[in-house]
Design a protein around this motif. Structure first.
Motif, PDB file in Angstrom:
ATOM      1  N   LEU A  11       9.590   3.163 -17.285  1.00 30.05           N
ATOM      2  CA  LEU A  11       9.309   1.891 -16.619  1.00 30.05           C
ATOM      3  C   LEU A  11       8.905   2.119 -15.167  1.00 30.05           C
ATOM      4  O   LEU A  11       8.043   1.411 -14.633  1.00 30.05           O
ATOM      5  CB  LEU A  11      10.515   0.961 -16.699  1.00 30.05           C
ATOM      6  CG  LEU A  11      10.756   0.315 -18.052  1.00 30.05           C
ATOM      7  CD1 LEU A  11      12.061  -0.485 -18.035  1.00 30.05           C
ATOM      8  CD2 LEU A  11       9.600  -0.577 -18.441  1.00 30.05           C
ATOM      9  N   GLY A  12       9.535   3.113 -14.531  1.00 29.16           N
ATOM     10  CA  GLY A  12       9.154   3.447 -13.158  1.00 29.16           C
ATOM     11  C   GLY A  12       7.697   3.856 -13.074  1.00 29.16           C
ATOM     12  O   GLY A  12       6.965   3.452 -12.163  1.00 29.16           O
ATOM     13  N   TRP A  13       7.239   4.666 -14.041  1.00 28.65           N
ATOM     14  CA  TRP A  13       5.837   5.079 -14.051  1.00 28.65           C
ATOM     15  C   TRP A  13       4.927   3.911 -14.394  1.00 28.65           C
ATOM     16  O   TRP A  13       3.848   3.758 -13.806  1.00 28.65           O
ATOM     17  CB  TRP A  13       5.621   6.206 -15.056  1.00 28.65           C
ATOM     18  CG  TRP A  13       5.982   7.532 -14.498  1.00 28.65           C
ATOM     19  CD1 TRP A  13       7.108   8.245 -14.742  1.00 28.65           C
ATOM     20  CD2 TRP A  13       5.218   8.303 -13.573  1.00 28.65           C
ATOM     21  NE1 TRP A  13       7.099   9.408 -14.029  1.00 28.65           N
ATOM     22  CE2 TRP A  13       5.945   9.478 -13.301  1.00 28.65           C
ATOM     23  CE3 TRP A  13       4.005   8.121 -12.946  1.00 28.65           C
ATOM     24  CZ2 TRP A  13       5.489  10.451 -12.442  1.00 28.65           C
ATOM     25  CZ3 TRP A  13       3.540   9.095 -12.085  1.00 28.65           C
ATOM     26  CH2 TRP A  13       4.278  10.241 -11.849  1.00 28.65           C
ATOM     27  N   LEU A  14       5.317   3.078 -15.358  1.00 29.44           N
ATOM     28  CA  LEU A  14       4.469   1.964 -15.769  1.00 29.44           C
ATOM     29  C   LEU A  14       4.313   0.923 -14.670  1.00 29.44           C
ATOM     30  O   LEU A  14       3.263   0.291 -14.536  1.00 29.44           O
ATOM     31  CB  LEU A  14       5.024   1.307 -17.030  1.00 29.44           C
ATOM     32  CG  LEU A  14       4.897   2.114 -18.317  1.00 29.44           C
ATOM     33  CD1 LEU A  14       5.620   1.402 -19.454  1.00 29.44           C
ATOM     34  CD2 LEU A  14       3.451   2.350 -18.668  1.00 29.44           C
TER      35      LEU A  14
ATOM     36  N   PRO B  13       0.686   1.508 -11.020  1.00 31.65           N
ATOM     37  CA  PRO B  13      -0.239   0.472 -10.539  1.00 31.65           C
ATOM     38  C   PRO B  13       0.085  -0.010  -9.123  1.00 31.65           C
ATOM     39  O   PRO B  13      -0.828  -0.298  -8.349  1.00 31.65           O
ATOM     40  CB  PRO B  13      -0.070  -0.669 -11.550  1.00 31.65           C
ATOM     41  CG  PRO B  13       0.407   0.002 -12.789  1.00 31.65           C
ATOM     42  CD  PRO B  13       1.262   1.147 -12.329  1.00 31.65           C
ATOM     43  N   LEU B  14       1.364  -0.084  -8.774  1.00 29.73           N
ATOM     44  CA  LEU B  14       1.710  -0.515  -7.419  1.00 29.73           C
ATOM     45  C   LEU B  14       1.248   0.490  -6.373  1.00 29.73           C
ATOM     46  O   LEU B  14       0.691   0.113  -5.339  1.00 29.73           O
ATOM     47  CB  LEU B  14       3.221  -0.736  -7.295  1.00 29.73           C
ATOM     48  CG  LEU B  14       3.765  -1.993  -7.951  1.00 29.73           C
ATOM     49  CD1 LEU B  14       5.277  -2.062  -7.824  1.00 29.73           C
ATOM     50  CD2 LEU B  14       3.130  -3.230  -7.346  1.00 29.73           C
TER      51      LEU B  14
ATOM     52  N   HIS C  10      -1.189   2.590  -6.702  1.00 29.66           N
ATOM     53  CA  HIS C  10      -2.651   2.516  -6.659  1.00 29.66           C
ATOM     54  C   HIS C  10      -3.116   1.300  -5.855  1.00 29.66           C
ATOM     55  O   HIS C  10      -3.938   1.417  -4.952  1.00 29.66           O
ATOM     56  CB  HIS C  10      -3.229   2.443  -8.073  1.00 29.66           C
ATOM     57  CG  HIS C  10      -4.711   2.261  -8.072  1.00 29.66           C
ATOM     58  ND1 HIS C  10      -5.287   1.012  -8.081  1.00 29.66           N
ATOM     59  CD2 HIS C  10      -5.724   3.154  -8.011  1.00 29.66           C
ATOM     60  CE1 HIS C  10      -6.601   1.146  -8.049  1.00 29.66           C
ATOM     61  NE2 HIS C  10      -6.899   2.434  -8.009  1.00 29.66           N
ATOM     62  N   ASP C  11      -2.584   0.121  -6.191  1.00 28.84           N
ATOM     63  CA  ASP C  11      -3.081  -1.109  -5.583  1.00 28.84           C
ATOM     64  C   ASP C  11      -2.661  -1.267  -4.124  1.00 28.84           C
ATOM     65  O   ASP C  11      -3.385  -1.873  -3.335  1.00 28.84           O
ATOM     66  CB  ASP C  11      -2.596  -2.319  -6.378  1.00 28.84           C
ATOM     67  CG  ASP C  11      -3.254  -2.400  -7.745  1.00 28.84           C
ATOM     68  OD1 ASP C  11      -4.200  -1.633  -7.992  1.00 28.84           O
ATOM     69  OD2 ASP C  11      -2.808  -3.227  -8.560  1.00 28.84           O
ATOM     70  N   LEU C  12      -1.496  -0.761  -3.756  1.00 28.10           N
ATOM     71  CA  LEU C  12      -1.013  -0.953  -2.395  1.00 28.10           C
ATOM     72  C   LEU C  12      -1.320   0.206  -1.458  1.00 28.10           C
ATOM     73  O   LEU C  12      -1.302   0.028  -0.241  1.00 28.10           O
ATOM     74  CB  LEU C  12       0.505  -1.210  -2.410  1.00 28.10           C
ATOM     75  CG  LEU C  12       0.946  -2.455  -3.166  1.00 28.10           C
ATOM     76  CD1 LEU C  12       2.464  -2.557  -3.188  1.00 28.10           C
ATOM     77  CD2 LEU C  12       0.340  -3.707  -2.546  1.00 28.10           C
ATOM     78  N   LEU C  13      -1.595   1.395  -1.999  1.00 34.15           N
ATOM     79  CA  LEU C  13      -1.798   2.556  -1.145  1.00 34.15           C
ATOM     80  C   LEU C  13      -3.167   3.203  -1.348  1.00 34.15           C
ATOM     81  O   LEU C  13      -3.966   3.294  -0.418  1.00 34.15           O
ATOM     82  CB  LEU C  13      -0.683   3.587  -1.406  1.00 34.15           C
ATOM     83  CG  LEU C  13      -0.728   4.854  -0.573  1.00 34.15           C
ATOM     84  CD1 LEU C  13      -0.414   4.535   0.874  1.00 34.15           C
ATOM     85  CD2 LEU C  13       0.248   5.878  -1.109  1.00 34.15           C
ATOM     86  N   ILE C  14      -3.446   3.637  -2.560  1.00 29.33           N
ATOM     87  CA  ILE C  14      -4.649   4.434  -2.804  1.00 29.33           C
ATOM     88  C   ILE C  14      -5.923   3.597  -2.663  1.00 29.33           C
ATOM     89  O   ILE C  14      -6.860   4.002  -1.956  1.00 29.33           O
ATOM     90  CB  ILE C  14      -4.580   5.110  -4.181  1.00 29.33           C
ATOM     91  CG1 ILE C  14      -3.415   6.104  -4.203  1.00 29.33           C
ATOM     92  CG2 ILE C  14      -5.882   5.812  -4.513  1.00 29.33           C
ATOM     93  CD1 ILE C  14      -3.123   6.690  -5.557  1.00 29.33           C
ATOM     94  N   ALA C  15      -5.991   2.446  -3.301  1.00 26.03           N
ATOM     95  CA  ALA C  15      -7.211   1.633  -3.254  1.00 26.03           C
ATOM     96  C   ALA C  15      -7.561   1.189  -1.831  1.00 26.03           C
ATOM     97  O   ALA C  15      -8.729   1.297  -1.427  1.00 26.03           O
ATOM     98  CB  ALA C  15      -7.084   0.432  -4.195  1.00 26.03           C
ATOM     99  N   PRO C  16      -6.614   0.703  -1.034  1.00 26.64           N
ATOM    100  CA  PRO C  16      -6.987   0.357   0.349  1.00 26.64           C
ATOM    101  C   PRO C  16      -7.453   1.562   1.169  1.00 26.64           C
ATOM    102  O   PRO C  16      -8.404   1.446   1.953  1.00 26.64           O
ATOM    103  CB  PRO C  16      -5.700  -0.228   0.938  1.00 26.64           C
ATOM    104  CG  PRO C  16      -4.925  -0.703  -0.226  1.00 26.64           C
ATOM    105  CD  PRO C  16      -5.254   0.244  -1.337  1.00 26.64           C
TER     106      PRO C  16
END
Length: 143
Positions: free
Chosen positions: A38-41, A45-46, A48-54
């Motif tokens: 669950l931690g990975w699932l 995405p968190l 990715h969306d909060l750190l990597i994508a920005p």
């Protein structure tokens, strides 16, 4: 058009339902592995969306604003290839046997392989820029 969309949505919903059934079979009864999963699932995405994508967005914006025109495409291409190669190497960099067993894969030096690959990518970027520059100078001399 609505019929086509419905026909495309139905297999996707079926796949989601099948994934939920498989996860329920894995998750119940609860075990410590389930919480890690669950931690990975949720965490993947968190992150990715909060750190990597920005960060990637800011880097792309900076590259497009500050690079000369002839450098933009090659450097952006090199940056994308660097990201992809690094992403592929992360499991083996993180843990030596992080991926599935593959003959010949685990006995290689991952760090050296990644660095050589990145050197080839950026040599290609530099070559591309120099060729564009030479082509631009030849064009100016002719006209």
């Amino acid at each position: 058009m609505k019929t086509l969309r419905l026909l495309l949505i139905l297999p996707g919903l079926g796949a989601i339902a099948w994934g939920a059934v498989l996860f329920a079979e894995y998750a119940f009864p609860l075990s410590p592995d389930v919480f890690g999963t669950l931690g990975w699932l949720v965490g993947g995405p968190l992150v990715h969306d909060l750190l990597i994508a920005p960060l990637v967005g800011v880097a792309g914006l900076a590259l497009s604003r500050f690079l000369p025109e002839r450098w933009k495409t090659p450097v952006k291409t090199g940056a994308v290839l660097t990201g992809v190669l690094t992403l592929i190497a992360v499991p083996l960099l993180w843990r030596p046997f992080g991926g599935a067993a593959n003959p010949g894969l685990h006995d290689a030096d991952t760090v050296t392989g990644l660095l050589v690959s990145l050197a080839v990518v950026w040599a290609g970027v530099l070559t591309s820029v120099l060729r564009r520059n030479a082509r631009g100078q030849v064009g100016r001399e002719v006209s």
